[in-house]
Scaffold this motif. Structure first.
Motif, mmCIF file in Angstrom:
data_model
loop_
_atom_site.group_PDB
_atom_site.id
_atom_site.type_symbol
_atom_site.label_atom_id
_atom_site.label_comp_id
_atom_site.label_asym_id
_atom_site.label_seq_id
_atom_site.Cartn_x
_atom_site.Cartn_y
_atom_site.Cartn_z
ATOM 1 N N LYS A 39 -1.967 -0.683 -4.822
ATOM 2 C CA LYS A 39 -1.951 0.592 -4.106
ATOM 3 C C LYS A 39 -3.276 1.327 -4.263
ATOM 4 O O LYS A 39 -3.774 1.946 -3.319
ATOM 5 C CB LYS A 39 -0.797 1.464 -4.621
ATOM 6 N N GLU A 40 -3.864 1.252 -5.447
ATOM 7 C CA GLU A 40 -5.123 1.963 -5.690
ATOM 8 C C GLU A 40 -6.226 1.477 -4.753
ATOM 9 O O GLU A 40 -7.014 2.273 -4.225
ATOM 10 C CB GLU A 40 -5.561 1.789 -7.145
ATOM 11 N N ILE A 42 -5.846 -0.292 -1.759
ATOM 12 C CA ILE A 42 -5.570 -0.107 -0.328
ATOM 13 C C ILE A 42 -5.639 1.360 0.079
ATOM 14 O O ILE A 42 -5.850 1.686 1.246
ATOM 15 C CB ILE A 42 -4.212 -0.726 0.052
ATOM 16 N N ASP A 43 -5.491 2.277 -0.892
ATOM 17 C CA ASP A 43 -5.599 3.706 -0.608
ATOM 18 C C ASP A 43 -7.008 4.243 -0.833
ATOM 19 O O ASP A 43 -7.244 5.447 -0.689
ATOM 20 C CB ASP A 43 -4.625 4.501 -1.488
ATOM 21 N N HIS A 44 -7.930 3.357 -1.189
ATOM 22 C CA HIS A 44 -9.286 3.811 -1.491
ATOM 23 C C HIS A 44 -9.914 4.444 -0.241
ATOM 24 O O HIS A 44 -9.885 3.852 0.848
ATOM 25 C CB HIS A 44 -10.147 2.643 -1.965
ATOM 26 N N PRO A 45 -10.486 5.637 -0.361
ATOM 27 C CA PRO A 45 -10.985 6.345 0.835
ATOM 28 C C PRO A 45 -12.073 5.595 1.590
ATOM 29 O O PRO A 45 -12.188 5.739 2.814
ATOM 30 C CB PRO A 45 -11.518 7.668 0.262
ATOM 31 N N LYS A 48 -9.852 1.978 2.982
ATOM 32 C CA LYS A 48 -8.567 1.945 3.688
ATOM 33 C C LYS A 48 -8.711 1.951 5.205
ATOM 34 O O LYS A 48 -7.849 1.403 5.912
ATOM 35 C CB LYS A 48 -7.679 3.093 3.225
ATOM 36 N N VAL A 61 2.149 -4.374 -1.129
ATOM 37 C CA VAL A 61 1.357 -3.393 -1.871
ATOM 38 C C VAL A 61 1.979 -3.250 -3.257
ATOM 39 O O VAL A 61 3.127 -2.798 -3.390
ATOM 40 C CB VAL A 61 1.311 -2.039 -1.153
#
Length: 430
Positions: A39-40, A42-45, A48, A61
């Motif tokens: 999750k960390e 795939i959510d990286h600004p 993503k 995920v």
């Protein structure tokens, strides 16, 4: 909607950044692609926005890499043909999953050495390959002492950063102390190796021109797909290159870089898939800055295909699935005849963007083949300074049969680039 699901599966770990190209390639060959990522990541600004979930038959995920065993159990009954790392923070996780799934893989015992810049150079040293003098420490005085022994400029960086994350060139104790303070305890932009930096890596500053080398490997057979010589106005800060020119594979320089990169692959256990090298050509020969065991980022593969059809992307299926075909194709490769230049765009002004950029100013130049631009109406255009987090607004590729045409058009590119920025901004530019 019809959707093909084949038991022969390509597992892509972190299909972001340049890794977004992998699933469409293998889907076109008839394979089902499954995606897995924490999750960390795939959510990286930064990452993503490059992910397309529709490219995959399944998207998993995970809360953390600690869920790997449960994920592997879910893959029971499938024939995992290959496990491929799509982006930098997933390289070690891809190594782990490939071993667990008994898929073709790089040497697991050297996985850390392919991410830790300290272990990377220690491994080269133990294999009698040219490497940087270095020290990994959480003690500022030890780094002062290292600088005294080395003399001149040193480089301070995180042990496993990415891009220019936390990289500092230092000549004085004051600069060292400031860089040390910036790195220690700071949060990693990727977070795959540690959440925060608990050590600082100090290395000698390698003199000489910098080269980018991109390789593909299959069962220990290595091939250099493309190599580029970077040109910068000065060498007082990291990653301030103006452009990079494609190196002819017929040149002695290309042979030297290829031989060294292949030996580094062997030393670091890179046996399958892609790798992206940064190498300095020192007075003693080529020396690694760092290598990443994944495809090069920010690449227009159509340009590389035009200059030489065997790219990291086009070779990837054979590299992972058919070593005999890989060896046959690479041994029969023909040298390129075209010249190419990758131009790093750079703004020297700051302001609010009030209109969409008129990229025809660049695309109408004859040798300019493609432009990637990251700034749009409503954004803020910053004076480019990567040390402050103000990244380049984009890049472009130039290609021609005649290198003199590229050299001539380059001046127009820079002139039109400035016109482009001025037209985007208001009259109250800062």
């Amino acid at each position: 909607m019809n959707q093909l699901f084949n038991k022969d599966v390509i597992l892509i770990v972190g299909g972001l950044s340049s890794g977004r190209h992998i699933a469409p390639l293998f889907k076109g060959l008839g394979f089902s692609c499954i995606h897995v990522c924490t999750k960390e990541v795939i959510d990286h600004p930064i990452l993503k926005t490059t992910f397309n979930p529709h490219d995959y038959a399944e998207n998993h995920v995970l809360i953390s890499e600690g869920e790997a065993e449960n994920f592997v159990a879910q893959m029971a009954g499938l024939n995992i043909k290959a496990v491929i790392a799509g982006c930098e923070p997933c390289v070690m996780f891809a190594d782990k999953l490939a071993e667990m799934l008994n898929a073709p893989c790089n040497i697991g015992a050297l996985s850390t050495a392919r991410r830790s810049k300290y272990q990377m150079h220690e491994t080269l040293r133990l294999n009698a390959l040219k490497s940087a003098k270095q020290l990994l420490s959480d003690n500022l005085q030890e780094i002062y002492d290292f600088h005294d022994r080395i003399g001149g400029k040193i480089v301070l960086k995180p042990e496993a950063g990415a891009n220019t994350d936390g990289v500092h060139y230092c000549n004085t104790r004051q600069q060292i102390a400031e860089a040390f303070g910036c790195i220690m305890g700071a949060k990693s932009i990727l977070g795959d190796f540690s959440d925060t930096y608990t050590n600082v890596l100090a290395q000698e500053h390698l003199s000489g021109k910098q080269y980018l080398v991109n390789t593909s490997s299959s069962d220990g057979h290595h091939y250099v797909c493309d190599a580029w010589g970077e040109v910068r106005e000065n060498d007082e800060s990291p990653s301030n290159d103006s452009y990079a020119d494609l190196i002819s594979p017929l040149s002695a320089l290309h042979c030297s870089l290829s031989d060294y990169a292949s030996r580094v692959c062997d030393a670091l256990g890179i046996r399958y898939g892609c790798a992206h090298f940064e190498i300095r050509m020192t007075d003693e020969g080529p020396c690694l800055i760092e290598v990443a065991a994944r495809m090069s980022g920010n690449v227009d593969f159509s340009i590389l295909h035009d200059t030489h059809s065997l790219t990291q992307l086009s070779l990837l299926p054979d590299a992972m699935l058919d070593t005999q075909a890989f060896v046959s194709r690479t041994r029969a490769a023909s040298p390129i005849t075209k010249s190419a230049r990758k131009v790093y765009l750079s703004s020297d002004i700051t302001g609010d963007v009030l209109s969409e950029p008129n990229l025809k100013l660049l695309l109408d130049i004859e040798t300019v083949r493609s432009v990637l631009f990251r700034v749009a109406n409503g954004d803020r255009l910053y004076k480019t300074d990567r040390s402050l987090g103000h990244d380049r607004p984009g890049h472009l590729y130039m290609i021609s049969n005649d290198f003199d045409e590229i050299r001539k058009d380059y001046e127009r590119v820079r002139s039109n680039e400035r016109m482009l920025y001025e037209a985007m901004l208001s009259s109250t530019n800062q």
